[in-house]
Structure formats: structure tokens, C-alpha cells
Design a protein around this motif. Sequence first.
Motif, PDB file in Angstrom:
ATOM      1  N   SER A  95      -1.245  -4.986  -5.675  1.00  0.00           N
ATOM      2  CA  SER A  95      -2.701  -4.999  -5.503  1.00  0.00           C
ATOM      3  C   SER A  95      -3.201  -6.415  -5.243  1.00  0.00           C
ATOM      4  O   SER A  95      -2.477  -7.395  -5.456  1.00  0.00           O
ATOM      5  CB  SER A  95      -3.375  -4.418  -6.752  1.00  0.00           C
TER       6      SER A  95
ATOM      7  N   ALA B 125       2.424   1.659  -3.555  1.00  0.00           N
ATOM      8  CA  ALA B 125       1.403   2.047  -4.533  1.00  0.00           C
ATOM      9  C   ALA B 125       0.978   3.499  -4.356  1.00  0.00           C
ATOM     10  O   ALA B 125       0.703   4.211  -5.336  1.00  0.00           O
ATOM     11  CB  ALA B 125       0.198   1.119  -4.424  1.00  0.00           C
TER      12      ALA B 125
ATOM     13  N   ASP C  66      -8.983  -6.018  -5.531  1.00  0.00           N
ATOM     14  CA  ASP C  66      -8.683  -4.709  -6.115  1.00  0.00           C
ATOM     15  C   ASP C  66      -8.877  -4.709  -7.629  1.00  0.00           C
ATOM     16  O   ASP C  66      -9.168  -3.661  -8.221  1.00  0.00           O
ATOM     17  CB  ASP C  66      -7.241  -4.298  -5.805  1.00  0.00           C
TER      18      ASP C  66
ATOM     19  N   ARG D 110      -4.867  -2.011 -10.810  1.00  0.00           N
ATOM     20  CA  ARG D 110      -3.724  -2.880 -10.514  1.00  0.00           C
ATOM     21  C   ARG D 110      -2.453  -2.046 -10.506  1.00  0.00           C
ATOM     22  O   ARG D 110      -2.183  -1.299 -11.439  1.00  0.00           O
ATOM     23  CB  ARG D 110      -3.631  -3.967 -11.595  1.00  0.00           C
ATOM     24  N   HIS D 111      -1.644  -2.174  -9.437  1.00  0.00           N
ATOM     25  CA  HIS D 111      -0.340  -1.504  -9.347  1.00  0.00           C
ATOM     26  C   HIS D 111       0.759  -2.561  -9.246  1.00  0.00           C
ATOM     27  O   HIS D 111       0.598  -3.578  -8.555  1.00  0.00           O
ATOM     28  CB  HIS D 111      -0.275  -0.587  -8.125  1.00  0.00           C
TER      29      HIS D 111
ATOM     30  N   LYS E 273       0.831  -1.210   0.000  1.00  0.00           N
ATOM     31  CA  LYS E 273       0.000   0.000   0.000  1.00  0.00           C
ATOM     32  C   LYS E 273       0.863   1.257   0.000  1.00  0.00           C
ATOM     33  O   LYS E 273       0.572   2.236  -0.708  1.00  0.00           O
ATOM     34  CB  LYS E 273      -0.923  -0.019   1.219  1.00  0.00           C
TER      35      LYS E 273
ATOM     36  N   GLN F 292      -0.995 -10.533  -3.746  1.00  0.00           N
ATOM     37  CA  GLN F 292      -0.441  -9.262  -3.297  1.00  0.00           C
ATOM     38  C   GLN F 292       0.849  -9.492  -2.508  1.00  0.00           C
ATOM     39  O   GLN F 292       0.906 -10.332  -1.615  1.00  0.00           O
ATOM     40  CB  GLN F 292      -1.438  -8.519  -2.421  1.00  0.00           C
TER      41      GLN F 292
ATOM     42  N   GLN G 249       0.560   1.443 -13.350  1.00  0.00           N
ATOM     43  CA  GLN G 249      -0.833   1.585 -12.928  1.00  0.00           C
ATOM     44  C   GLN G 249      -1.763   1.190 -14.085  1.00  0.00           C
ATOM     45  O   GLN G 249      -1.640   1.726 -15.186  1.00  0.00           O
ATOM     46  CB  GLN G 249      -1.108   3.034 -12.519  1.00  0.00           C
TER      47      GLN G 249
END
Length: 232
Positions: free
Chosen positions: A154, A37, A159, A221-222, A34, A185, A126
Motif C-alpha cells: 500500500s 493485495a 492509502d 494497509r496490506h 495491487k 509502496q 490486512q
Amino acid sequence: MLPAETDDWAATTAALDLHGNAVLPQLLSARECKTVASLYADARHFRSRVLMQRHGFGQGEYQYFSYPLPDIVARLRATLYPRLVGVANAWNEAMGIDVRYPADHADFLARCHQAGQQRPTPLLLQYGPGDYNCLHQDLYGEHVFPLQVAVLLSRPGEDFTGGEFVLTEQRPRMQSRPEVVPLQQGDAVVFAVHHRPVQGSRGFYRVNMRHGVSTVRSGHRHTLGIIFHDAE
């Protein structure tokens, strides 16, 4: 968390030699994912932004980090490189390539910088609904470290949906073979940047590798990309 120096990393090396890729489970925690991202929205961390559709790369966008890299990105680059340099050197030897890589990443970067490859290559990608990344190779100049790492930031199925990491392998006189690498993730995949050696009946031969991302069907999605050579 990096695999241990013993059995876990030996299994990672064996997977790279056999398949040209290996998964490092839970390389980053959910909190770390997190945090990384969230950097995407702060332009101060980046040197350039690329809209993929403008260049025929796919659809979506990514940004290259600037120096100094964020601490977590710099740490991953510095700690993963020495774990992979033995594989990189063994691969070059098997393929008859004279280049050998130094044990320390800083020394390899100095080699890149002396050749004019001075721009950092770690990047943050991204994707939104309908976005995808065409099959490609991240080369950037004369000096190329033969392995790179992608970390999924993600949560698949929560997500986003779709957006699978895809590799293709082109062996001489054969059709390309695709492989989808399932990731959760925080998982990372280590994979060949350009080519890798495969044992044949008459010794090793080179297999050409490409990678990309399939279409994201919903959500966002990252991904964090760790490339060990810098760019011209």
C-alpha cells in the motif's frame, strides 16, 4: 526488482550484518502490489485466516497462502532464498550454530517437510484504522531460516497513515532498542527472524530480534510476508 549480484547486493549484505535488516527498494511494481493485495478477497488462495485480537497478537487480520502459491509469491520465495542463504550460513557459523542451509530453496523445504513442517507460511496481512501487530517472531517449528521478507503493498500517506514497520533488538544485559524502517509502496525489508550475530570485544554474541507494525491511524494497509521455512 532484485538488487544486482554485484555492488547493490553487497550493500544489502553489509546492511544485514550491521543492522539485522536491509531495504530492497521497489521489489514490486505498483501494479504487482495491487495484484497481490487483491488476492486477499479470494479465499481460494489461502489455507487459513487469523484474527489477531483473538490470539493476543494485536488487531487486524492475515491469511496464510495455500499450496500451490500464486506465481508471484512462489517466484519471490524461490529467487530471494539463494540471495540470502550465504548470509544465513555465515550468521549461524558466527553464532556457533551447526545448522547449514542448502543452496536451493526446494532442498530446504524438503528438509522442513521431512520434519513434519508441511504447511506454507507466506502470508498476506490486512490492517484498518486502529489495527497493529504486536512484536513477535515467526518460528513455526524446529527448522527456521533466519531471515524473512516483508513487502509493503500500500501507499503510505495515501492509502494509509501510521502503520510503521518496527524492529526491536535485545542485547544481553541491555534495554531493547527500537528501529522504525521507512518503506514506500513496493519496497521490501529483509530482517532477522529470531536472532543475529553481533561482534563484541570477545567475539560474536547473539542478539534477539522481534518485529511488528505500529497502529494504523487511517486507511488500509496490506503487506506480503515471505517466510522461507514451512510450519508444523
